[in-house]
Design a protein around this motif. Structure first.
Motif: not given
Lengths: 325, 254
Positions: B107-126
Protein backbone atom coordinates in the motif's frame (compact mmCIF):
# COMPACT_ATOMS: atom_id res chain seq x y z
CA UNK A 1 -6.50 -42.76 18.12
CA UNK A 2 -8.32 -40.18 20.21
CA UNK A 3 -9.30 -36.94 18.50
CA UNK A 4 -8.65 -34.81 21.59
CA UNK A 5 -6.53 -35.59 24.62
CA UNK A 6 -5.80 -33.04 27.32
CA UNK A 7 -3.82 -33.67 30.47
CA UNK A 8 -3.58 -31.26 33.35
CA UNK A 9 -4.53 -28.46 30.96
CA UNK A 10 -4.71 -25.19 32.88
CA UNK A 11 -4.95 -21.53 32.07
CA UNK A 12 -4.43 -18.70 34.52
CA UNK A 13 -4.69 -15.07 33.51
CA UNK A 14 -2.46 -12.72 35.44
CA UNK A 15 -2.65 -8.97 35.22
CA UNK A 16 -0.68 -6.38 37.11
CA UNK A 17 -2.25 -5.41 40.43
CA UNK A 18 -5.09 -7.91 40.14
CA UNK A 19 -5.60 -11.36 41.58
CA UNK A 20 -4.86 -14.15 39.07
CA UNK A 21 -7.91 -15.65 37.40
CA UNK A 22 -7.88 -19.43 37.07
CA UNK A 23 -9.99 -19.90 33.95
CA UNK A 24 -9.23 -23.58 33.59
CA UNK A 25 -7.78 -26.03 36.08
CA UNK A 26 -6.26 -29.46 35.45
CA UNK A 27 -8.49 -30.50 32.59
CA UNK A 28 -8.06 -34.18 31.77
CA UNK A 29 -10.29 -35.02 28.87
CA UNK A 30 -10.41 -37.52 26.04
CA UNK A 31 -12.71 -37.28 23.05
CA UNK A 32 -12.79 -40.27 20.73
CA UNK A 33 -12.88 -40.16 16.96
CA UNK A 34 -16.29 -39.84 15.32
CA UNK A 35 -17.87 -38.75 18.56
CA UNK A 36 -20.22 -35.81 19.13
CA UNK A 37 -19.06 -34.34 22.42
CA UNK A 38 -20.98 -31.60 24.21
CA UNK A 39 -19.04 -29.23 26.42
CA UNK A 40 -21.26 -27.55 28.99
CA UNK A 41 -20.92 -24.96 31.67
CA UNK A 42 -22.24 -21.61 32.75
CA UNK A 43 -20.88 -18.34 31.37
CA UNK A 44 -17.30 -17.96 32.55
CA UNK A 45 -16.93 -21.64 33.43
CA UNK A 46 -13.95 -22.00 31.07
CA UNK A 47 -15.52 -23.42 27.90
CA UNK A 48 -14.19 -20.79 25.52
CA UNK A 49 -10.80 -20.86 27.26
CA UNK A 50 -10.62 -24.62 26.62
CA UNK A 51 -11.59 -24.14 22.99
CA UNK A 52 -9.01 -21.38 22.53
CA UNK A 53 -6.37 -23.68 24.04
CA UNK A 54 -7.37 -26.47 21.67
CA UNK A 55 -7.16 -24.18 18.65
CA UNK A 56 -3.81 -22.67 19.67
CA UNK A 57 -5.19 -19.16 20.14
CA UNK A 58 -3.90 -19.05 23.70
CA UNK A 59 -1.08 -20.89 25.43
CA UNK A 60 -1.60 -23.13 28.45
CA UNK A 61 -0.17 -22.12 31.82
CA UNK A 62 0.28 -25.82 32.61
CA UNK A 63 -0.51 -29.17 31.05
CA UNK A 64 -0.88 -29.96 27.39
CA UNK A 65 -3.41 -30.78 24.72
CA UNK A 66 -3.13 -32.95 21.66
CA UNK A 67 -5.29 -33.31 18.58
CA UNK A 68 -4.87 -36.70 16.90
CA UNK A 69 -1.56 -37.03 18.75
CA UNK A 70 -0.17 -33.63 17.67
CA UNK A 71 0.47 -30.88 20.24
CA UNK A 72 -2.00 -28.02 19.81
CA UNK A 73 0.81 -25.48 19.81
CA UNK A 74 2.00 -26.82 16.44
CA UNK A 75 0.38 -25.60 13.21
CA UNK A 76 0.06 -29.23 12.06
CA UNK A 77 -2.53 -29.80 14.80
CA UNK A 78 -4.68 -27.04 13.32
CA UNK A 79 -4.61 -28.77 9.95
CA UNK A 80 -6.98 -31.29 11.52
CA UNK A 81 -9.38 -28.76 13.01
CA UNK A 82 -12.21 -26.73 11.65
CA UNK A 83 -13.08 -24.02 14.17
CA UNK A 84 -16.15 -21.86 14.49
CA UNK A 85 -16.00 -19.17 17.20
CA UNK A 86 -19.07 -18.14 19.17
CA UNK A 87 -19.62 -15.08 17.02
CA UNK A 88 -17.77 -15.65 13.79
CA UNK A 89 -16.22 -12.43 12.50
CA UNK A 90 -14.90 -12.25 8.98
CA UNK A 91 -13.68 -9.51 6.71
CA UNK A 92 -16.87 -7.58 6.06
CA UNK A 93 -15.86 -6.53 2.57
CA UNK A 94 -15.46 -10.13 1.38
CA UNK A 95 -18.24 -12.29 -0.02
CA UNK A 96 -18.79 -15.86 1.25
CA UNK A 97 -17.09 -17.17 -1.89
CA UNK A 98 -14.07 -14.94 -1.39
CA UNK A 99 -13.99 -15.88 2.29
CA UNK A 100 -13.85 -19.60 1.49
CA UNK A 101 -11.18 -18.87 -1.12
CA UNK A 102 -9.11 -16.93 1.45
CA UNK A 103 -9.29 -19.64 4.11
CA UNK A 104 -8.58 -22.27 1.46
CA UNK A 105 -5.35 -20.43 0.65
CA UNK A 106 -4.44 -20.25 4.34
CA UNK A 107 -4.89 -24.02 4.52
CA UNK A 108 -2.60 -24.43 1.52
CA UNK A 109 -5.26 -25.78 -0.85
CA UNK A 110 -4.60 -25.66 -4.59
CA UNK A 111 -6.85 -23.65 -6.95
CA UNK A 112 -8.71 -26.83 -7.97
CA UNK A 113 -9.12 -27.91 -4.33
CA UNK A 114 -10.45 -24.49 -3.37
CA UNK A 115 -12.95 -24.57 -6.22
CA UNK A 116 -14.04 -28.06 -5.18
CA UNK A 117 -14.32 -26.96 -1.55
CA UNK A 118 -16.57 -24.07 -2.55
CA UNK A 119 -18.79 -26.34 -4.68
CA UNK A 120 -19.26 -28.84 -1.86
CA UNK A 121 -19.58 -26.42 1.03
CA UNK A 122 -21.87 -23.95 -0.72
CA UNK A 123 -24.22 -26.79 -1.65
CA UNK A 124 -24.20 -28.23 1.85
CA UNK A 125 -24.85 -24.87 3.52
CA UNK A 126 -27.01 -23.38 0.80
CA UNK A 127 -24.65 -20.47 0.21
CA UNK A 128 -25.01 -20.15 -3.55
CA UNK A 129 -27.71 -17.46 -3.38
CA UNK A 130 -25.51 -15.26 -1.25
CA UNK A 131 -22.20 -16.25 -2.83
CA UNK A 132 -21.41 -12.78 -4.16
CA UNK A 133 -22.95 -10.62 -1.47
CA UNK A 134 -20.67 -8.86 0.99
CA UNK A 135 -20.75 -10.25 4.54
CA UNK A 136 -21.27 -6.71 5.88
CA UNK A 137 -25.06 -6.91 5.47
CA UNK A 138 -25.50 -10.48 6.72
CA UNK A 139 -27.87 -11.51 9.51
CA UNK A 140 -26.69 -13.56 12.49
CA UNK A 141 -27.95 -16.78 10.90
CA UNK A 142 -26.19 -16.07 7.60
CA UNK A 143 -22.93 -15.27 9.41
CA UNK A 144 -23.27 -18.52 11.35
CA UNK A 145 -23.61 -20.39 8.06
CA UNK A 146 -20.46 -18.74 6.73
CA UNK A 147 -18.76 -19.59 10.04
CA UNK A 148 -19.69 -23.24 9.65
CA UNK A 149 -18.56 -23.13 6.02
CA UNK A 150 -15.13 -21.81 7.04
CA UNK A 151 -14.83 -24.61 9.60
CA UNK A 152 -15.35 -27.13 6.81
CA UNK A 153 -12.66 -25.75 4.48
CA UNK A 154 -9.96 -28.37 3.95
CA UNK A 155 -12.26 -31.17 5.14
CA UNK A 156 -10.76 -31.41 8.67
CA UNK A 157 -11.59 -34.55 10.67
CA UNK A 158 -12.37 -32.56 13.84
CA UNK A 159 -14.83 -29.69 14.18
CA UNK A 160 -14.61 -27.44 17.23
CA UNK A 161 -17.68 -25.25 17.52
CA UNK A 162 -18.06 -22.63 20.23
CA UNK A 163 -21.74 -22.05 21.01
CA UNK A 164 -22.83 -22.80 17.43
CA UNK A 165 -26.51 -22.28 18.23
CA UNK A 166 -26.12 -19.12 20.25
CA UNK A 167 -28.53 -16.37 19.24
CA UNK A 168 -30.12 -18.37 16.44
CA UNK A 169 -33.86 -18.69 15.81
CA UNK A 170 -35.44 -22.18 16.03
CA UNK A 171 -34.90 -22.82 12.32
CA UNK A 172 -31.27 -21.76 12.54
CA UNK A 173 -30.71 -24.01 15.54
CA UNK A 174 -32.30 -26.89 13.73
CA UNK A 175 -30.07 -26.30 10.70
CA UNK A 176 -26.93 -26.38 12.85
CA UNK A 177 -28.18 -29.50 14.67
CA UNK A 178 -28.76 -31.27 11.39
CA UNK A 179 -25.37 -30.20 10.08
CA UNK A 180 -23.62 -31.55 13.17
CA UNK A 181 -25.38 -34.90 12.75
CA UNK A 182 -24.57 -34.94 9.04
CA UNK A 183 -20.90 -34.31 9.82
CA UNK A 184 -20.95 -37.10 12.39
CA UNK A 185 -22.38 -39.44 9.75
CA UNK A 186 -19.49 -38.46 7.50
CA UNK A 187 -17.07 -39.69 10.15
CA UNK A 188 -16.08 -36.39 11.71
CA UNK A 189 -15.52 -35.74 15.40
CA UNK A 190 -17.49 -32.80 16.74
CA UNK A 191 -16.60 -30.99 19.94
CA UNK A 192 -18.99 -28.19 20.73
CA UNK A 193 -19.98 -26.00 23.62
CA UNK A 194 -23.55 -24.95 24.19
CA UNK A 195 -26.06 -23.50 26.59
CA UNK A 196 -28.97 -25.13 24.82
CA UNK A 197 -29.18 -28.34 26.81
CA UNK A 198 -32.10 -29.81 24.89
CA UNK A 199 -30.02 -29.65 21.71
CA UNK A 200 -27.03 -31.19 23.47
CA UNK A 201 -29.22 -33.99 24.79
CA UNK A 202 -30.51 -34.65 21.32
CA UNK A 203 -27.23 -34.85 19.41
CA UNK A 204 -24.44 -35.69 21.85
CA UNK A 205 -23.21 -39.09 22.87
CA UNK A 206 -21.09 -37.75 25.73
CA UNK A 207 -20.86 -34.50 27.60
CA UNK A 208 -18.41 -32.79 29.89
CA UNK A 209 -19.58 -30.23 32.41
CA UNK A 210 -17.29 -27.48 33.61
CA UNK A 211 -17.87 -25.76 36.93
CA UNK A 212 -15.61 -22.82 37.79
CA UNK A 213 -12.86 -23.99 35.45
CA UNK A 214 -12.91 -27.62 36.64
CA UNK A 215 -14.37 -30.62 34.90
CA UNK A 216 -17.18 -31.60 37.25
CA UNK A 217 -18.55 -34.50 35.23
CA UNK A 218 -17.80 -36.26 31.99
CA UNK A 219 -19.65 -39.27 30.67
CA UNK A 220 -22.44 -40.53 28.47
CA UNK A 221 -25.65 -38.61 29.08
CA UNK A 222 -27.51 -41.77 30.06
CA UNK A 223 -24.81 -42.57 32.60
CA UNK A 224 -25.05 -39.11 34.11
CA UNK A 225 -28.79 -38.73 34.32
CA UNK A 226 -29.51 -42.45 34.82
CA UNK A 227 -32.16 -44.51 33.06
CA UNK A 228 -34.26 -45.09 36.19
CA UNK A 229 -37.27 -42.75 36.37
CA UNK A 230 -36.94 -40.11 39.07
CA UNK A 231 -40.74 -40.14 39.64
CA UNK A 232 -44.04 -41.24 38.12
CA UNK A 233 -46.79 -38.81 37.18
CA UNK A 234 -50.39 -40.00 37.43
CA UNK A 235 -53.35 -38.06 36.01
CA UNK A 236 -56.90 -39.00 36.98
CA UNK A 237 -60.40 -37.56 36.91
CA UNK A 238 -63.60 -38.11 38.94
CA UNK A 239 -61.87 -37.76 42.32
CA UNK A 240 -63.16 -35.70 45.20
CA UNK A 241 -60.97 -33.11 46.90
CA UNK A 242 -61.32 -35.03 50.19
CA UNK A 243 -60.05 -38.24 48.57
CA UNK A 244 -57.03 -36.47 47.08
CA UNK A 245 -56.24 -34.74 50.37
CA UNK A 246 -56.55 -38.01 52.24
CA UNK A 247 -54.03 -39.90 50.10
CA UNK A 248 -50.99 -41.13 52.00
CA UNK A 249 -47.52 -39.56 52.20
CA UNK A 250 -46.32 -41.74 49.33
CA UNK A 251 -47.94 -39.14 47.01
CA UNK A 252 -45.17 -36.54 46.65
CA UNK A 253 -47.20 -33.84 44.89
CA UNK A 254 -50.87 -33.28 44.16
CA UNK A 255 -52.58 -30.55 42.19
CA UNK A 256 -55.77 -29.80 40.29
CA UNK A 257 -55.36 -29.64 36.53
CA UNK A 258 -56.75 -26.64 34.66
CA UNK A 259 -58.40 -28.96 32.16
CA UNK A 260 -60.08 -30.91 34.97
CA UNK A 261 -59.05 -33.82 37.20
CA UNK A 262 -55.90 -34.13 39.27
CA UNK A 263 -52.17 -34.56 38.70
CA UNK A 264 -50.42 -36.70 41.29
CA UNK A 265 -46.73 -37.53 41.56
CA UNK A 266 -45.33 -40.63 43.26
CA UNK A 267 -41.77 -41.87 43.67
CA UNK A 268 -41.77 -45.08 41.63
CA UNK A 269 -43.85 -47.55 39.64
CA UNK A 270 -44.84 -49.62 42.71
CA UNK A 271 -46.31 -46.49 44.33
CA UNK A 272 -48.00 -45.67 41.01
CA UNK A 273 -49.64 -49.14 41.01
CA UNK A 274 -50.91 -48.61 44.54
CA UNK A 275 -52.29 -45.19 43.61
CA UNK A 276 -54.02 -46.56 40.50
CA UNK A 277 -55.75 -49.17 42.63
CA UNK A 278 -56.93 -46.54 45.13
CA UNK A 279 -58.22 -44.30 42.30
CA UNK A 280 -60.15 -47.22 40.85
CA UNK A 281 -61.68 -48.09 44.25
CA UNK A 282 -62.77 -44.46 44.73
CA UNK A 283 -64.60 -44.55 41.37
CA UNK A 284 -62.14 -42.29 39.63
CA UNK A 285 -60.80 -42.72 36.11
CA UNK A 286 -57.10 -43.05 35.36
CA UNK A 287 -56.17 -40.73 32.44
CA UNK A 288 -52.44 -41.26 32.17
CA UNK A 289 -49.46 -42.69 33.98
CA UNK A 290 -45.95 -41.96 32.85
CA UNK A 291 -42.45 -42.19 34.30
CA UNK A 292 -40.51 -38.89 34.50
CA UNK A 293 -36.84 -39.23 33.55
CA UNK A 294 -34.26 -36.82 34.87
CA UNK A 295 -33.22 -34.49 32.08
CA UNK A 296 -29.73 -33.24 31.36
CA UNK A 297 -30.99 -29.85 32.47
CA UNK A 298 -31.96 -31.28 35.88
CA UNK A 299 -28.53 -32.84 36.21
CA UNK A 300 -26.80 -29.66 35.03
CA UNK A 301 -28.75 -27.55 37.53
CA UNK A 302 -27.98 -29.92 40.38
CA UNK A 303 -24.27 -29.99 39.59
CA UNK A 304 -24.15 -26.21 39.35
CA UNK A 305 -25.94 -25.84 42.66
CA UNK A 306 -23.51 -28.25 44.23
CA UNK A 307 -26.24 -30.56 45.56
CA UNK A 308 -25.47 -34.18 46.34
CA UNK A 309 -24.81 -36.05 43.13
CA UNK A 310 -23.99 -39.67 42.62
CA UNK A 311 -21.97 -40.39 39.55
CA UNK A 312 -20.85 -43.69 38.09
CA UNK A 313 -17.16 -44.49 38.69
CA UNK A 314 -16.10 -43.75 35.14
CA UNK A 315 -17.39 -40.20 35.42
CA UNK A 316 -14.77 -37.72 36.54
CA UNK A 317 -13.77 -38.04 40.21
CA UNK A 318 -13.39 -34.27 40.34
CA UNK A 319 -17.15 -33.96 40.17
CA UNK A 320 -17.98 -33.80 43.82
CA UNK A 321 -15.01 -31.65 44.72
CA UNK A 322 -15.91 -29.17 42.01
CA UNK A 323 -19.55 -29.15 42.99
CA UNK A 324 -18.60 -28.46 46.59
CA UNK A 325 -16.62 -25.38 45.53
CA UNK B 1 5.18 -18.40 1.45
CA UNK B 2 1.76 -18.87 -0.21
CA UNK B 3 0.05 -18.19 3.11
CA UNK B 4 2.09 -15.00 3.60
CA UNK B 5 1.02 -13.84 0.13
CA UNK B 6 -2.64 -14.67 0.92
CA UNK B 7 -2.53 -12.56 4.12
CA UNK B 8 -0.62 -9.77 2.32
CA UNK B 9 -3.13 -9.62 -0.54
CA UNK B 10 -5.98 -9.47 1.92
CA UNK B 11 -4.27 -6.73 3.93
CA UNK B 12 -3.78 -4.76 0.73
CA UNK B 13 -7.49 -5.09 -0.08
CA UNK B 14 -8.36 -4.12 3.48
CA UNK B 15 -6.03 -1.10 3.66
CA UNK B 16 -7.12 0.20 0.28
CA UNK B 17 -10.57 0.64 1.83
CA UNK B 18 -9.17 2.61 4.74
CA UNK B 19 -10.43 6.20 4.62
CA UNK B 20 -7.29 7.41 6.44
CA UNK B 21 -5.26 6.44 3.36
CA UNK B 22 -7.33 8.63 1.04
CA UNK B 23 -7.40 11.56 3.43
CA UNK B 24 -3.60 11.46 3.68
CA UNK B 25 -3.15 11.04 -0.07
CA UNK B 26 -5.50 13.98 -0.65
CA UNK B 27 -3.47 16.21 1.66
CA UNK B 28 -0.22 15.00 0.09
CA UNK B 29 -1.53 15.91 -3.39
CA UNK B 30 -2.71 19.31 -2.07
CA UNK B 31 0.72 19.98 -0.56
CA UNK B 32 2.51 18.99 -3.78
CA UNK B 33 0.23 21.09 -5.96
CA UNK B 34 0.33 23.96 -3.45
CA UNK B 35 4.14 24.03 -3.41
CA UNK B 36 4.03 26.64 -6.20
CA UNK B 37 2.81 29.16 -3.62
CA UNK B 38 6.07 28.87 -1.71
CA UNK B 39 7.92 28.93 -5.03
CA UNK B 40 6.51 32.42 -5.74
CA UNK B 41 8.01 33.92 -2.61
CA UNK B 42 11.46 32.50 -3.33
CA UNK B 43 12.57 34.39 -6.42
CA UNK B 44 14.25 32.22 -9.03
CA UNK B 45 14.17 29.17 -6.76
CA UNK B 46 10.63 27.99 -7.45
CA UNK B 47 11.53 24.65 -9.09
CA UNK B 48 13.97 23.88 -6.30
CA UNK B 49 11.31 24.67 -3.68
CA UNK B 50 8.70 22.57 -5.49
CA UNK B 51 11.13 19.63 -5.61
CA UNK B 52 11.91 20.05 -1.93
CA UNK B 53 8.26 20.18 -0.90
CA UNK B 54 7.32 17.24 -3.15
CA UNK B 55 9.93 15.01 -1.49
CA UNK B 56 9.04 16.27 2.00
CA UNK B 57 5.34 15.49 1.32
CA UNK B 58 6.18 11.97 0.20
CA UNK B 59 8.28 11.43 3.30
CA UNK B 60 5.83 12.90 5.82
CA UNK B 61 2.55 11.61 4.37
CA UNK B 62 4.11 8.21 3.65
CA UNK B 63 5.21 8.08 7.29
CA UNK B 64 1.72 9.08 8.47
CA UNK B 65 0.22 6.22 6.42
CA UNK B 66 2.80 3.82 7.92
CA UNK B 67 2.09 5.08 11.43
CA UNK B 68 -1.70 5.34 11.40
CA UNK B 69 -2.49 2.27 9.30
CA UNK B 70 0.46 0.22 10.56
CA UNK B 71 -0.05 0.83 14.27
CA UNK B 72 -3.56 -0.66 14.15
CA UNK B 73 -2.84 -3.47 11.72
CA UNK B 74 -2.58 -6.46 14.08
CA UNK B 75 -4.49 -4.88 16.96
CA UNK B 76 -7.54 -4.29 14.75
CA UNK B 77 -7.63 -8.00 13.88
CA UNK B 78 -7.66 -8.87 17.58
CA UNK B 79 -10.23 -6.19 18.39
CA UNK B 80 -12.56 -7.22 15.56
CA UNK B 81 -11.98 -10.89 16.36
CA UNK B 82 -11.21 -11.73 12.73
CA UNK B 83 -7.95 -13.15 14.05
CA UNK B 84 -9.64 -16.12 15.75
CA UNK B 85 -10.52 -17.98 12.59
CA UNK B 86 -7.23 -17.02 10.92
CA UNK B 87 -4.89 -18.18 13.67
CA UNK B 88 -6.93 -21.38 14.02
CA UNK B 89 -5.68 -22.28 10.52
CA UNK B 90 -2.45 -24.23 10.00
CA UNK B 91 -0.25 -21.16 9.63
CA UNK B 92 2.63 -19.95 11.74
CA UNK B 93 2.07 -16.69 13.55
CA UNK B 94 5.13 -15.19 11.88
CA UNK B 95 3.46 -15.86 8.52
CA UNK B 96 0.52 -13.76 9.64
CA UNK B 97 2.73 -10.89 10.89
CA UNK B 98 4.84 -10.88 7.71
CA UNK B 99 1.72 -11.06 5.52
CA UNK B 100 0.20 -8.07 7.28
CA UNK B 101 3.49 -6.21 7.00
CA UNK B 102 4.00 -6.91 3.30
CA UNK B 103 0.38 -5.95 2.54
CA UNK B 104 0.94 -2.56 4.13
CA UNK B 105 4.31 -2.13 2.40
CA UNK B 106 2.52 -2.73 -0.90
CA UNK B 107 0.00 0.00 0.00
CA UNK B 108 2.81 2.39 0.92
CA UNK B 109 4.63 1.53 -2.31
CA UNK B 110 1.51 2.29 -4.37
CA UNK B 111 0.90 5.54 -2.43
CA UNK B 112 4.50 6.61 -3.04
CA UNK B 113 4.13 5.75 -6.72
CA UNK B 114 0.97 7.88 -6.95
CA UNK B 115 2.76 10.79 -5.23
CA UNK B 116 5.79 10.34 -7.52
CA UNK B 117 3.64 10.46 -10.65
CA UNK B 118 1.82 13.57 -9.39
CA UNK B 119 5.08 15.34 -8.44
CA UNK B 120 6.99 14.45 -11.63
CA UNK B 121 3.99 15.51 -13.78
CA UNK B 122 3.66 18.74 -11.82
CA UNK B 123 7.39 19.49 -12.07
CA UNK B 124 7.34 19.06 -15.85
CA UNK B 125 4.22 21.27 -16.11
CA UNK B 126 6.09 23.91 -14.09
CA UNK B 127 9.06 23.69 -16.46
CA UNK B 128 11.31 21.60 -14.22
CA UNK B 129 12.89 18.21 -14.75
CA UNK B 130 14.15 15.32 -12.63
CA UNK B 131 17.41 13.37 -12.70
CA UNK B 132 18.62 10.09 -11.21
CA UNK B 133 19.12 11.61 -7.75
CA UNK B 134 15.37 12.40 -7.60
CA UNK B 135 14.56 8.71 -7.91
CA UNK B 136 17.37 7.77 -5.52
CA UNK B 137 15.80 10.13 -2.98
CA UNK B 138 12.39 8.48 -3.46
CA UNK B 139 13.95 5.02 -3.14
CA UNK B 140 15.47 6.00 0.22
CA UNK B 141 12.16 7.51 1.37
CA UNK B 142 10.60 4.14 0.58
CA UNK B 143 13.31 2.30 2.56
CA UNK B 144 12.73 4.67 5.47
CA UNK B 145 9.00 3.93 5.35
CA UNK B 146 9.75 0.20 5.22
CA UNK B 147 11.69 0.66 8.47
CA UNK B 148 9.04 2.84 10.14
CA UNK B 149 6.33 0.32 9.16
CA UNK B 150 8.42 -2.42 10.77
CA UNK B 151 8.41 -0.46 13.99
CA UNK B 152 4.67 0.23 13.66
CA UNK B 153 3.85 -3.46 13.23
CA UNK B 154 6.03 -4.41 16.20
CA UNK B 155 4.06 -2.01 18.39
CA UNK B 156 0.78 -3.10 16.81
CA UNK B 157 1.46 -6.60 18.13
CA UNK B 158 1.94 -5.42 21.70
CA UNK B 159 0.13 -2.13 22.43
CA UNK B 160 -3.07 -0.31 21.46
CA UNK B 161 -3.16 1.63 18.16
CA UNK B 162 -3.12 5.06 19.86
CA UNK B 163 -0.17 4.20 22.08
CA UNK B 164 1.57 2.57 19.09
CA UNK B 165 1.03 5.62 16.87
CA UNK B 166 2.39 7.97 19.56
CA UNK B 167 5.51 5.84 20.08
CA UNK B 168 6.21 5.41 16.35
CA UNK B 169 5.66 9.11 15.73
CA UNK B 170 8.11 9.93 18.55
CA UNK B 171 10.63 7.54 17.02
CA UNK B 172 10.10 9.16 13.63
CA UNK B 173 10.85 12.61 15.07
CA UNK B 174 13.76 11.37 17.21
CA UNK B 175 15.15 9.39 14.25
CA UNK B 176 15.52 12.63 12.31
CA UNK B 177 17.28 14.30 15.20
CA UNK B 178 19.85 11.69 16.19
CA UNK B 179 22.66 14.01 15.06
CA UNK B 180 21.62 16.44 17.80
CA UNK B 181 21.92 13.66 20.40
CA UNK B 182 25.57 13.09 19.43
CA UNK B 183 26.76 16.66 19.00
CA UNK B 184 25.63 18.21 22.25
CA UNK B 185 27.02 21.57 23.41
CA UNK B 186 29.95 21.43 25.91
CA UNK B 187 27.74 22.37 28.89
CA UNK B 188 26.22 18.85 28.66
CA UNK B 189 29.58 17.19 29.28
CA UNK B 190 29.49 14.77 32.22
CA UNK B 191 25.71 15.02 32.70
CA UNK B 192 23.20 12.17 32.81
CA UNK B 193 21.30 13.82 29.93
CA UNK B 194 24.37 13.44 27.72
CA UNK B 195 24.66 9.74 28.58
CA UNK B 196 20.95 9.16 27.92
CA UNK B 197 20.97 11.05 24.62
CA UNK B 198 24.18 9.35 23.47
CA UNK B 199 22.62 5.99 24.25
CA UNK B 200 19.54 7.06 22.29
CA UNK B 201 21.82 7.93 19.37
CA UNK B 202 22.97 4.32 19.19
CA UNK B 203 19.63 2.60 19.75
CA UNK B 204 17.42 4.78 17.52
CA UNK B 205 17.82 4.36 13.76
CA UNK B 206 19.24 7.45 12.10
CA UNK B 207 16.48 8.37 9.67
CA UNK B 208 18.56 11.21 8.22
CA UNK B 209 20.57 8.50 6.48
CA UNK B 210 17.64 8.27 4.06
CA UNK B 211 17.38 12.00 3.46
CA UNK B 212 18.56 13.04 -0.01
CA UNK B 213 16.08 15.90 -0.24
CA UNK B 214 18.52 18.79 -0.67
CA UNK B 215 20.69 16.78 -3.10
CA UNK B 216 17.61 16.01 -5.21
CA UNK B 217 16.39 19.62 -5.07
CA UNK B 218 19.80 20.92 -6.15
CA UNK B 219 20.49 18.12 -8.67
CA UNK B 220 23.65 17.07 -6.82
CA UNK B 221 24.66 13.51 -7.74
CA UNK B 222 24.83 10.91 -4.97
CA UNK B 223 27.07 7.85 -5.27
CA UNK B 224 25.54 4.45 -5.77
CA UNK B 225 27.67 3.19 -2.87
CA UNK B 226 25.96 5.59 -0.44
CA UNK B 227 22.50 4.61 -1.67
CA UNK B 228 23.41 0.93 -1.31
CA UNK B 229 24.69 1.54 2.21
CA UNK B 230 21.47 3.35 3.16
CA UNK B 231 19.35 0.53 1.69
CA UNK B 232 21.31 -2.14 3.61
CA UNK B 233 21.16 -0.04 6.80
CA UNK B 234 17.38 0.35 6.48
CA UNK B 235 16.74 -3.30 5.64
CA UNK B 236 18.93 -4.52 8.51
CA UNK B 237 16.93 -2.41 10.99
CA UNK B 238 13.69 -3.61 9.39
CA UNK B 239 14.73 -7.26 9.64
CA UNK B 240 15.49 -6.81 13.33
CA UNK B 241 12.15 -5.07 14.00
CA UNK B 242 10.24 -7.79 12.12
CA UNK B 243 11.98 -10.54 14.08
CA UNK B 244 10.99 -8.76 17.31
CA UNK B 245 7.39 -8.32 16.05
CA UNK B 246 7.15 -12.03 15.19
CA UNK B 247 8.58 -13.03 18.58
CA UNK B 248 6.23 -10.66 20.42
CA UNK B 249 3.21 -12.02 18.59
CA UNK B 250 4.27 -15.66 18.90
CA UNK B 251 3.67 -15.77 22.64
CA UNK B 252 0.64 -13.51 22.72
CA UNK B 253 -2.76 -14.83 23.78
CA UNK B 254 -5.56 -13.61 21.53
Amino acid sequence: MSAIVTSGLSKTYKSLGKAPVHSLRDLDLTVDENEVFGFLGRNGAGKTTTIKLLTGLIHPTAGRAQLFGVDTLLPDARRMVGYMPEQPYFYEYLTPKETIEFYGRLRGLTVAERQQAWEQISELLDLRDIADRRIRGFSKGMRQRVGFAVALVGDPPLLILDEPMSGLDPLGRRMIRELILKMRDRGKTIFFSSHVLSDVEEICARVGILVSGKLAACDRITALVGDVPKSVEVCATGLTAEFVAGLGDYVLAREERKEGGHRLVVENTEAANQLATEISRAGGMLLSLHPVQESLEDFFTRIQEGTQISLPEEAQPAALAAAEE
Amino acid sequence: MKRIVAVAENTFRESIRDKVLYVLLFFAACTILGSKILGWISIGQDIKIIKDICLASMSVFGALIAIFVGASLVYKEIDKKTLYTILAQPLHRYEFVLGKYLGLIAIIGVSLLVMTVISVGYLYVMGGYVTLVWFQAILLIFVKLVLVTGFAILLSAVVSPIMGAIIVFSLYVAGHATGVFKDLPPQFDGTVSKQVLETAYYIIPNLNTFNLQSEAANNVAVSGAYVSYAVVYGLAWTAMLLILACLAFEGRDV
